[in-house]
Design a protein around this motif. Structure first.
Motif, PDB file in Angstrom:
ATOM      1  N   GLY A 186      46.773  69.525   3.487  1.00 41.98           N
ATOM      2  CA  GLY A 186      45.373  69.436   3.995  1.00 41.98           C
ATOM      3  C   GLY A 186      44.925  70.573   4.736  1.00 41.98           C
ATOM      4  N   GLU A 187      45.846  71.439   5.305  1.00 43.03           N
ATOM      5  CA  GLU A 187      45.441  72.643   5.818  1.00 43.03           C
ATOM      6  C   GLU A 187      44.664  73.609   4.985  1.00 43.03           C
ATOM      7  OE1 GLU A 187      48.265  71.098   6.573  1.00 43.03           O
ATOM      8  OE2 GLU A 187      48.631  71.247   8.520  1.00 43.03           O
ATOM      9  N   ASP A 214      41.965  71.325 -19.057  1.00 42.87           N
ATOM     10  CA  ASP A 214      41.339  71.794 -20.497  1.00 42.87           C
ATOM     11  C   ASP A 214      42.555  72.467 -21.468  1.00 42.87           C
ATOM     12  OD1 ASP A 214      38.856  71.280 -19.578  1.00 42.87           O
ATOM     13  OD2 ASP A 214      38.426  73.322 -19.116  1.00 42.87           O
ATOM     14  N   MET A 215      43.742  72.557 -21.133  1.00 43.89           N
ATOM     15  CA  MET A 215      44.867  73.083 -21.546  1.00 43.89           C
ATOM     16  C   MET A 215      45.521  71.663 -22.171  1.00 43.89           C
ATOM     17  SD  MET A 215      46.660  76.215 -19.330  1.00 43.89           S
ATOM     18  CE  MET A 215      45.344  77.752 -19.047  1.00 43.89           C
ATOM     19  N   GLY A 216      45.142  70.605 -21.760  1.00 41.05           N
ATOM     20  CA  GLY A 216      45.959  69.309 -22.207  1.00 41.05           C
ATOM     21  C   GLY A 216      46.944  69.010 -21.318  1.00 41.05           C
ATOM     22  N   VAL A 217      47.189  69.471 -20.100  1.00 41.51           N
ATOM     23  CA  VAL A 217      48.128  69.143 -19.106  1.00 41.51           C
ATOM     24  C   VAL A 217      47.693  68.033 -18.294  1.00 41.51           C
ATOM     25  CG1 VAL A 217      49.532  69.579 -17.133  1.00 41.51           C
ATOM     26  CG2 VAL A 217      49.113  71.457 -18.862  1.00 41.51           C
ATOM     27  N   GLN A 218      48.491  66.957 -18.159  1.00 39.22           N
ATOM     28  CA  GLN A 218      47.968  65.731 -17.516  1.00 39.22           C
ATOM     29  C   GLN A 218      48.692  65.933 -15.920  1.00 39.22           C
ATOM     30  OE1 GLN A 218      50.367  62.392 -19.050  1.00 39.22           O
ATOM     31  NE2 GLN A 218      49.608  62.760 -20.896  1.00 39.22           N
ATOM     32  N   VAL A 219      47.603  65.917 -15.074  1.00 41.54           N
ATOM     33  CA  VAL A 219      47.550  66.229 -13.680  1.00 41.54           C
ATOM     34  C   VAL A 219      47.457  64.933 -12.712  1.00 41.54           C
ATOM     35  CG1 VAL A 219      46.553  67.688 -11.884  1.00 41.54           C
ATOM     36  CG2 VAL A 219      46.700  68.584 -14.321  1.00 41.54           C
ATOM     37  N   ALA A 220      48.457  65.133 -11.671  1.00 38.37           N
ATOM     38  CA  ALA A 220      48.267  64.073 -10.565  1.00 38.37           C
ATOM     39  C   ALA A 220      48.340  64.970  -9.661  1.00 38.37           C
ATOM     40  CB  ALA A 220      49.185  63.007 -10.816  1.00 38.37           C
ATOM     41  N   ILE A 221      47.454  64.475  -8.194  1.00 44.78           N
ATOM     42  CA  ILE A 221      47.575  65.248  -7.273  1.00 44.78           C
ATOM     43  C   ILE A 221      47.942  64.498  -5.887  1.00 44.78           C
ATOM     44  CG2 ILE A 221      46.101  66.863  -5.911  1.00 44.78           C
ATOM     45  CD1 ILE A 221      44.442  67.229  -8.213  1.00 44.78           C
ATOM     46  N   VAL A 222      48.572  65.002  -5.007  1.00 42.32           N
ATOM     47  CA  VAL A 222      48.669  64.356  -3.479  1.00 42.32           C
ATOM     48  C   VAL A 222      48.243  65.367  -2.788  1.00 42.32           C
ATOM     49  CG1 VAL A 222      50.389  63.595  -1.888  1.00 42.32           C
ATOM     50  CG2 VAL A 222      50.554  62.768  -4.055  1.00 42.32           C
ATOM     51  N   ILE A 223      47.298  65.153  -1.534  1.00 37.20           N
ATOM     52  CA  ILE A 223      46.638  65.935  -0.801  1.00 37.20           C
ATOM     53  C   ILE A 223      47.104  65.425   0.722  1.00 37.20           C
ATOM     54  CG2 ILE A 223      44.820  67.069   0.352  1.00 37.20           C
ATOM     55  CD1 ILE A 223      43.175  66.323  -2.496  1.00 37.20           C
ATOM     56  N   GLY A 224      47.582  66.412   1.606  1.00 36.88           N
ATOM     57  CA  GLY A 224      47.816  65.916   2.876  1.00 36.88           C
ATOM     58  C   GLY A 224      46.559  65.871   3.619  1.00 36.88           C
ATOM     59  N   GLY A 225      46.723  65.535   5.039  1.00 40.47           N
ATOM     60  CA  GLY A 225      45.378  65.357   5.833  1.00 40.47           C
ATOM     61  C   GLY A 225      45.339  66.085   7.178  1.00 40.47           C
ATOM     62  N   GLY A 226      46.298  67.095   7.160  1.00 40.55           N
ATOM     63  CA  GLY A 226      46.584  67.902   8.361  1.00 40.55           C
ATOM     64  C   GLY A 226      45.237  68.816   8.857  1.00 40.55           C
ATOM     65  N   ALA A 275      42.987  60.085   6.807  1.00 42.75           N
ATOM     66  CA  ALA A 275      42.441  61.456   6.583  1.00 42.75           C
ATOM     67  C   ALA A 275      42.718  62.103   5.088  1.00 42.75           C
ATOM     68  CB  ALA A 275      43.136  62.247   7.628  1.00 42.75           C
ATOM     69  N   THR A 276      43.895  61.659   4.573  1.00 39.93           N
ATOM     70  CA  THR A 276      44.011  61.950   3.439  1.00 39.93           C
ATOM     71  C   THR A 276      43.252  61.497   2.352  1.00 39.93           C
ATOM     72  OG1 THR A 276      45.742  60.036   2.846  1.00 39.93           O
ATOM     73  CG2 THR A 276      46.526  62.206   3.852  1.00 39.93           C
ATOM     74  N   VAL A 278      57.475  68.902  -9.887  1.00 39.50           N
ATOM     75  CA  VAL A 278      56.319  69.096  -8.691  1.00 39.50           C
ATOM     76  C   VAL A 278      55.816  70.442  -8.301  1.00 39.50           C
ATOM     77  CG1 VAL A 278      56.095  68.492  -6.043  1.00 39.50           C
ATOM     78  CG2 VAL A 278      57.432  66.834  -7.487  1.00 39.50           C
ATOM     79  N   LEU A 279      54.703  70.551  -8.293  1.00 41.80           N
ATOM     80  CA  LEU A 279      54.103  71.924  -7.905  1.00 41.80           C
ATOM     81  C   LEU A 279      53.586  71.901  -6.332  1.00 41.80           C
ATOM     82  CD1 LEU A 279      52.045  73.084 -11.265  1.00 41.80           C
ATOM     83  CD2 LEU A 279      54.583  73.366 -10.740  1.00 41.80           C
ATOM     84  N   LYS A 280      54.419  72.530  -5.633  1.00 43.10           N
ATOM     85  CA  LYS A 280      53.851  72.707  -4.265  1.00 43.10           C
ATOM     86  C   LYS A 280      53.017  73.870  -4.095  1.00 43.10           C
ATOM     87  CE  LYS A 280      55.003  71.964   0.402  1.00 43.10           C
ATOM     88  NZ  LYS A 280      55.987  71.686   1.531  1.00 43.10           N
ATOM     89  N   GLY A 281      51.576  73.678  -3.999  1.00 40.64           N
ATOM     90  CA  GLY A 281      50.522  74.669  -3.822  1.00 40.64           C
ATOM     91  C   GLY A 281      50.580  75.075  -2.388  1.00 40.64           C
ATOM     92  N   THR A 282      50.948  76.642  -1.974  1.00 40.99           N
ATOM     93  CA  THR A 282      50.884  76.927  -0.541  1.00 40.99           C
ATOM     94  C   THR A 282      50.082  78.215  -0.260  1.00 40.99           C
ATOM     95  OG1 THR A 282      52.714  78.055  -0.517  1.00 40.99           O
ATOM     96  CG2 THR A 282      53.126  75.749  -0.259  1.00 40.99           C
ATOM     97  N   ARG A 283      50.179  78.797   1.018  1.00 44.22           N
ATOM     98  CA  ARG A 283      49.760  79.900   0.932  1.00 44.22           C
ATOM     99  C   ARG A 283      50.663  81.122   0.906  1.00 44.22           C
ATOM    100  NH1 ARG A 283      48.331  79.888   7.467  1.00 44.22           N
ATOM    101  NH2 ARG A 283      50.437  79.569   8.248  1.00 44.22           N
ATOM    102  N   VAL A 284      51.745  81.041   0.659  1.00 49.02           N
ATOM    103  CA  VAL A 284      52.853  81.919   0.373  1.00 49.02           C
ATOM    104  C   VAL A 284      53.200  81.871  -0.936  1.00 49.02           C
ATOM    105  CG1 VAL A 284      53.567  82.031   2.758  1.00 49.02           C
ATOM    106  CG2 VAL A 284      54.630  80.482   1.092  1.00 49.02           C
ATOM    107  N   ASP A 285      53.718  83.143  -1.612  1.00 52.75           N
ATOM    108  CA  ASP A 285      54.102  82.844  -2.983  1.00 52.75           C
ATOM    109  C   ASP A 285      55.466  82.440  -3.250  1.00 52.75           C
ATOM    110  OD1 ASP A 285      55.180  84.960  -1.844  1.00 52.75           O
ATOM    111  OD2 ASP A 285      54.744  86.479  -3.330  1.00 52.75           O
TER     112      ASP A 285
END
Length: 242
Positions: free
Chosen positions: A12-13, A40-52, A77-78, A155-162
């Motif tokens: 969420g942050e 658009d590349m044909g990947v099937q995408v599911a998403i979970v978002i936090g609420g922080g 909030a989520t 599982v792809l965890k998108g964060t602010r660090v690499d």
């Protein structure tokens, strides 16, 4: 593409952008464009978002509220964040479905596993709101569980660090990044990847996790192209940190 079906976990942050609270419209636009590029590349995408960015259930006890009540507030909030992302995606012609772990019939479909998988097969982005619908479980746990249920490849965890570091890179300038690491090594080194319930679910079901910087344009596509972006957590032996 290296992965056909993914579960993208966003905090969420991350939606706050440069703000201290709430949702940054510019960040929504950026994330939507990244997600559309892989759809658009044909990947099937599911998403979970936090609420922080709005409310955390763990804050409840600090202000004298019941923890269970607070967790349900966090779930709502989520849903707000999920609705915002859904709207942003649909503005750029990405078909989406929002499925909720708690019944909110006016704005969300109830979560049904077969329905979620059918939406993915039809090329729709599926957003899972309200966690798993039960208190005491984080959105990390929801991401791991839903990924397993829909048979995601990663599982792809998108964060602010690499990626995952030997120490907190924001506090320790000598911290080094791992390109690959095993589940067991994460346990042994006590590295903070996900909460323990979520991480154990992935380990027991041999579901790899990639931690990467979602805020860098093009990174999501690069991960799915198989480039060494971020850190891969899997059952395979690890390389040395870089």
């Amino acid at each position: 593409m290296k992965y056909k079906r993914i579960l993208l976990k966003l905090s969420g942050e991350s939606l706050m952008g440069e703000q201290n609270y709430g949702i940054d419209p510019n960040r929504l636009v950026e994330y939507s464009a990244e997600i559309k590029s892989v759809v658009d590349m044909g990947v099937q995408v599911a998403i979970v978002i936090g609420g922080g960015n709005i409310y955390r259930g763990m804050q409840a006890e600090e202000v004298g509220l019941d923890r269970v009540q607070g967790d349900y507030m966090g779930m709502l909030a989520t849903v707000i964040n999920s609705m915002a992302l859904q709207s942003a995606l649909e503005k750029i012609n990405v078909n989406t479905r929002l499925l909720s772990g708690i019944n909110i019939q006016q704005v969300c479909e109830p979560y049904i596993r077969r329905r979620a998988m059918r939406h993915l097969e039809k090329g729709r982005v599926v957003i899972f709101g309200a966690g798993i619908g039960s208190p005491y479980f984080t959105t990390d746990s929801a991401a791991s569980l839903r990924a397993i249920e829909i048979e995601a490849d990663v599982v792809l965890k998108g964060t602010r660090v690499d990626g995952i570091y030997t120490a907190d890179p924001e506090k320790d300038p000598k911290a080094t990044r791992y390109t690959n690491i095993t589940f067991q090594e994460v346990f042994e080194k006590d590295l903070n990847v996900m909460d323990m319930t979520a991480f154990t679910l992935c380990k027991e079901n041999n579901l790899p996790i990639i931690v990467f910087d979602m805020n860098k344009k093009g990174n999501l596509s690069k991960v799915l192209d198989g480039e060494e972006i971020g850190t891969l957590v899997s059952m395979e032996p690890t390389e040395q940190p870089i």
